[in-house]
Design a protein around this motif. Sequence first.
Motif, PDB file in Angstrom:
ATOM      1  N   ASN A  76       7.054  24.626 -14.780  1.00  0.00           N
ATOM      2  CA  ASN A  76       5.929  25.067 -15.591  1.00  0.00           C
ATOM      3  C   ASN A  76       4.669  24.410 -15.068  1.00  0.00           C
ATOM      4  N   LYS A  77       3.524  25.045 -15.378  1.00  0.00           N
ATOM      5  CA  LYS A  77       2.301  24.664 -14.669  1.00  0.00           C
ATOM      6  C   LYS A  77       1.881  23.228 -14.962  1.00  0.00           C
ATOM      7  N   ALA A  78       2.154  22.766 -16.177  1.00  0.00           N
ATOM      8  CA  ALA A  78       1.646  21.450 -16.551  1.00  0.00           C
ATOM      9  C   ALA A  78       2.498  20.321 -15.989  1.00  0.00           C
ATOM     10  N   SER A  79       3.555  20.650 -15.241  1.00  0.00           N
ATOM     11  CA  SER A  79       4.490  19.598 -14.868  1.00  0.00           C
ATOM     12  C   SER A  79       3.977  18.755 -13.711  1.00  0.00           C
ATOM     13  N   GLU A  80       2.977  19.258 -12.958  1.00  0.00           N
ATOM     14  CA  GLU A  80       2.531  18.457 -11.823  1.00  0.00           C
ATOM     15  C   GLU A  80       1.328  17.614 -12.201  1.00  0.00           C
ATOM     16  N   PRO A  81       1.501  16.306 -12.310  1.00  0.00           N
ATOM     17  CA  PRO A  81       0.344  15.461 -12.559  1.00  0.00           C
ATOM     18  C   PRO A  81      -0.463  15.318 -11.275  1.00  0.00           C
ATOM     19  N   VAL A  82      -1.770  15.258 -11.407  1.00  0.00           N
ATOM     20  CA  VAL A  82      -2.594  15.166 -10.203  1.00  0.00           C
ATOM     21  C   VAL A  82      -2.732  13.710  -9.796  1.00  0.00           C
ATOM     22  N   LYS A  83      -2.930  13.509  -8.512  1.00  0.00           N
ATOM     23  CA  LYS A  83      -3.171  12.158  -8.034  1.00  0.00           C
ATOM     24  C   LYS A  83      -4.577  11.730  -8.419  1.00  0.00           C
ATOM     25  N   SER A  84      -4.818  10.435  -8.383  1.00  0.00           N
ATOM     26  CA  SER A  84      -6.140   9.945  -8.758  1.00  0.00           C
ATOM     27  C   SER A  84      -7.155  10.335  -7.691  1.00  0.00           C
ATOM     28  N   ASN A  85      -8.420  10.375  -8.107  1.00  0.00           N
ATOM     29  CA  ASN A  85      -9.478  10.813  -7.204  1.00  0.00           C
ATOM     30  C   ASN A  85      -9.616   9.896  -5.996  1.00  0.00           C
ATOM     31  N   MET A  86      -9.324   8.606  -6.222  1.00  0.00           N
ATOM     32  CA  MET A  86      -9.422   7.633  -5.122  1.00  0.00           C
ATOM     33  C   MET A  86      -8.478   8.024  -3.986  1.00  0.00           C
ATOM     34  N   VAL A  87      -7.221   8.340  -4.365  1.00  0.00           N
ATOM     35  CA  VAL A  87      -6.233   8.714  -3.348  1.00  0.00           C
ATOM     36  C   VAL A  87      -6.652   9.992  -2.651  1.00  0.00           C
ATOM     37  N   LYS A  88      -7.216  10.943  -3.432  1.00  0.00           N
ATOM     38  CA  LYS A  88      -7.627  12.218  -2.826  1.00  0.00           C
ATOM     39  C   LYS A  88      -8.735  12.002  -1.798  1.00  0.00           C
ATOM     40  N   ILE A  89      -9.735  11.192  -2.193  1.00  0.00           N
ATOM     41  CA  ILE A  89     -10.847  10.960  -1.263  1.00  0.00           C
ATOM     42  C   ILE A  89     -10.342  10.271  -0.007  1.00  0.00           C
ATOM     43  N   ALA A  90      -9.448   9.288  -0.194  1.00  0.00           N
ATOM     44  CA  ALA A  90      -8.907   8.584   0.974  1.00  0.00           C
ATOM     45  C   ALA A  90      -8.128   9.535   1.871  1.00  0.00           C
ATOM     46  N   ALA A  91      -7.364  10.474   1.253  1.00  0.00           N
ATOM     47  CA  ALA A  91      -6.581  11.408   2.044  1.00  0.00           C
ATOM     48  C   ALA A  91      -7.471  12.349   2.839  1.00  0.00           C
ATOM     49  N   VAL A  92      -8.530  12.855   2.175  1.00  0.00           N
ATOM     50  CA  VAL A  92      -9.443  13.762   2.880  1.00  0.00           C
ATOM     51  C   VAL A  92     -10.154  13.031   4.004  1.00  0.00           C
ATOM     52  N   LEU A  93     -10.523  11.767   3.748  1.00  0.00           N
ATOM     53  CA  LEU A  93     -11.176  10.978   4.807  1.00  0.00           C
ATOM     54  C   LEU A  93     -10.228  10.782   5.989  1.00  0.00           C
ATOM     55  N   GLY A  94      -8.953  10.464   5.674  1.00  0.00           N
ATOM     56  CA  GLY A  94      -7.993  10.251   6.756  1.00  0.00           C
ATOM     57  C   GLY A  94      -7.779  11.498   7.591  1.00  0.00           C
ATOM     58  N   GLY A  95      -7.577  12.641   6.922  1.00  0.00           N
ATOM     59  CA  GLY A  95      -7.395  13.896   7.662  1.00  0.00           C
ATOM     60  C   GLY A  95      -8.635  14.272   8.448  1.00  0.00           C
ATOM     61  N   GLY A  96      -9.821  14.062   7.837  1.00  0.00           N
ATOM     62  CA  GLY A  96     -11.061  14.363   8.546  1.00  0.00           C
ATOM     63  C   GLY A  96     -11.235  13.497   9.774  1.00  0.00           C
ATOM     64  N   CYS A  97     -10.840  12.215   9.665  1.00  0.00           N
ATOM     65  CA  CYS A  97     -10.941  11.319  10.825  1.00  0.00           C
ATOM     66  C   CYS A  97     -10.036  11.800  11.948  1.00  0.00           C
ATOM     67  N   LEU A  98      -8.815  12.254  11.598  1.00  0.00           N
ATOM     68  CA  LEU A  98      -7.901  12.785  12.609  1.00  0.00           C
ATOM     69  C   LEU A  98      -8.545  13.949  13.354  1.00  0.00           C
ATOM     70  N   MET A  99      -9.160  14.870  12.584  1.00  0.00           N
ATOM     71  CA  MET A  99      -9.775  16.042  13.201  1.00  0.00           C
ATOM     72  C   MET A  99     -10.946  15.642  14.080  1.00  0.00           C
ATOM     73  N   VAL A 100     -11.764  14.696  13.591  1.00  0.00           N
ATOM     74  CA  VAL A 100     -12.938  14.269  14.356  1.00  0.00           C
ATOM     75  C   VAL A 100     -12.513  13.620  15.671  1.00  0.00           C
ATOM     76  N   VAL A 101     -11.429  12.836  15.613  1.00  0.00           N
ATOM     77  CA  VAL A 101     -10.961  12.184  16.842  1.00  0.00           C
ATOM     78  C   VAL A 101     -10.527  13.217  17.864  1.00  0.00           C
ATOM     79  N   ILE A 102      -9.774  14.246  17.403  1.00  0.00           N
ATOM     80  CA  ILE A 102      -9.301  15.260  18.354  1.00  0.00           C
ATOM     81  C   ILE A 102     -10.483  16.016  18.956  1.00  0.00           C
ATOM     82  N   VAL A 103     -11.429  16.431  18.075  1.00  0.00           N
ATOM     83  CA  VAL A 103     -12.562  17.215  18.570  1.00  0.00           C
ATOM     84  C   VAL A 103     -13.433  16.384  19.496  1.00  0.00           C
ATOM     85  N   ALA A 104     -13.616  15.090  19.169  1.00  0.00           N
ATOM     86  CA  ALA A 104     -14.442  14.235  20.020  1.00  0.00           C
ATOM     87  C   ALA A 104     -13.783  14.008  21.371  1.00  0.00           C
ATOM     88  N   ALA A 105     -12.450  13.861  21.361  1.00  0.00           N
ATOM     89  CA  ALA A 105     -11.750  13.717  22.630  1.00  0.00           C
ATOM     90  C   ALA A 105     -11.900  14.975  23.468  1.00  0.00           C
TER      91      ALA A 105
END
Lengths: 166, 109
Positions: A76-105
């Motif tokens: 059911n839709k309510a069963s997935e609790p969301v992660k905290s915003n801190m973790v989300k921002i850190a995850a997006v930063l980490g993935g973005g850094c990976l992409m930036v490194v590849i593109v810069a290389a």
Amino acid sequence: MSIFYFIAFLSILFAVLVISAKNPVHSILYLILTFFMFTIQYVLLNAQFLAVVNFIVYMGAILVLFLYTLMLINLNKASEPVKSNMVKIAAVLGGGCLMVVIVAALKALGVSQPVLLKNPELGLVKNLGKILFNEFLLPFEVSSLLLLSAMVGAVLLATKDKKTTV
Amino acid sequence: MESFFNTVHAVPLNHYIILSAIIFSIGVIGVLIRRNAIVIFMSVELMLNSVNLLLTAFSVYRGDATGQVFVFFIMALAAAEVAVGLAIIVMIYRNTNSVDINVLNRLKW
């Protein structure tokens, strides 16, 4: 040439929707659209065998398997609790850094040649079949063994065992 | 026929690499931000597919069909992986009544 950029934009858009949709069923439907865009990319590269296999195996088999599993476990839709915003921002930063490194290389390499099809027979079934059954015969047979063991393992894991379940 | 494909995709190789890198990063972000095990699995599929596209682009670029054979093997491997992984998820759901990965922290320390 511009059709590549249009399809690339659509596949990025649907990929973002896959990871941001709240309902898992919507995620799967967006994933089907993303894989359809990849099929179009294969057609544009004249890899006809891969386009057909991607269409049948990914969009046909794997995503139907996902949908069936989702139906079986009845979320059911309510069963997935969301992660905290801190973790989300850190995850997006980490993935973005990976992409930036590849593109810069990539930028350090300079301008690349355009992808041109030198041999129009390259991705056709006849040509790939000849290579698959000559040079890659042993890996082909081993992959059949892999699929068999995966099938046995999946059946063994998913069946109800009276001794282990409480 | 050949001229048609060459006029359609006179795309630089770098743009294929950038597209694959973006889709791969979206898959990484999806693994990190979601807690539903099935959605995490779908993000892994996204990563596998971006690599497939890159292998195909390089195969066409070099005029070597080996890359496309390799993509075929990756697809067979992904099918096996999905079958076993979804069976594990069904088993976890039967034991814990949820697919939230934060419930599964018994192996954490």
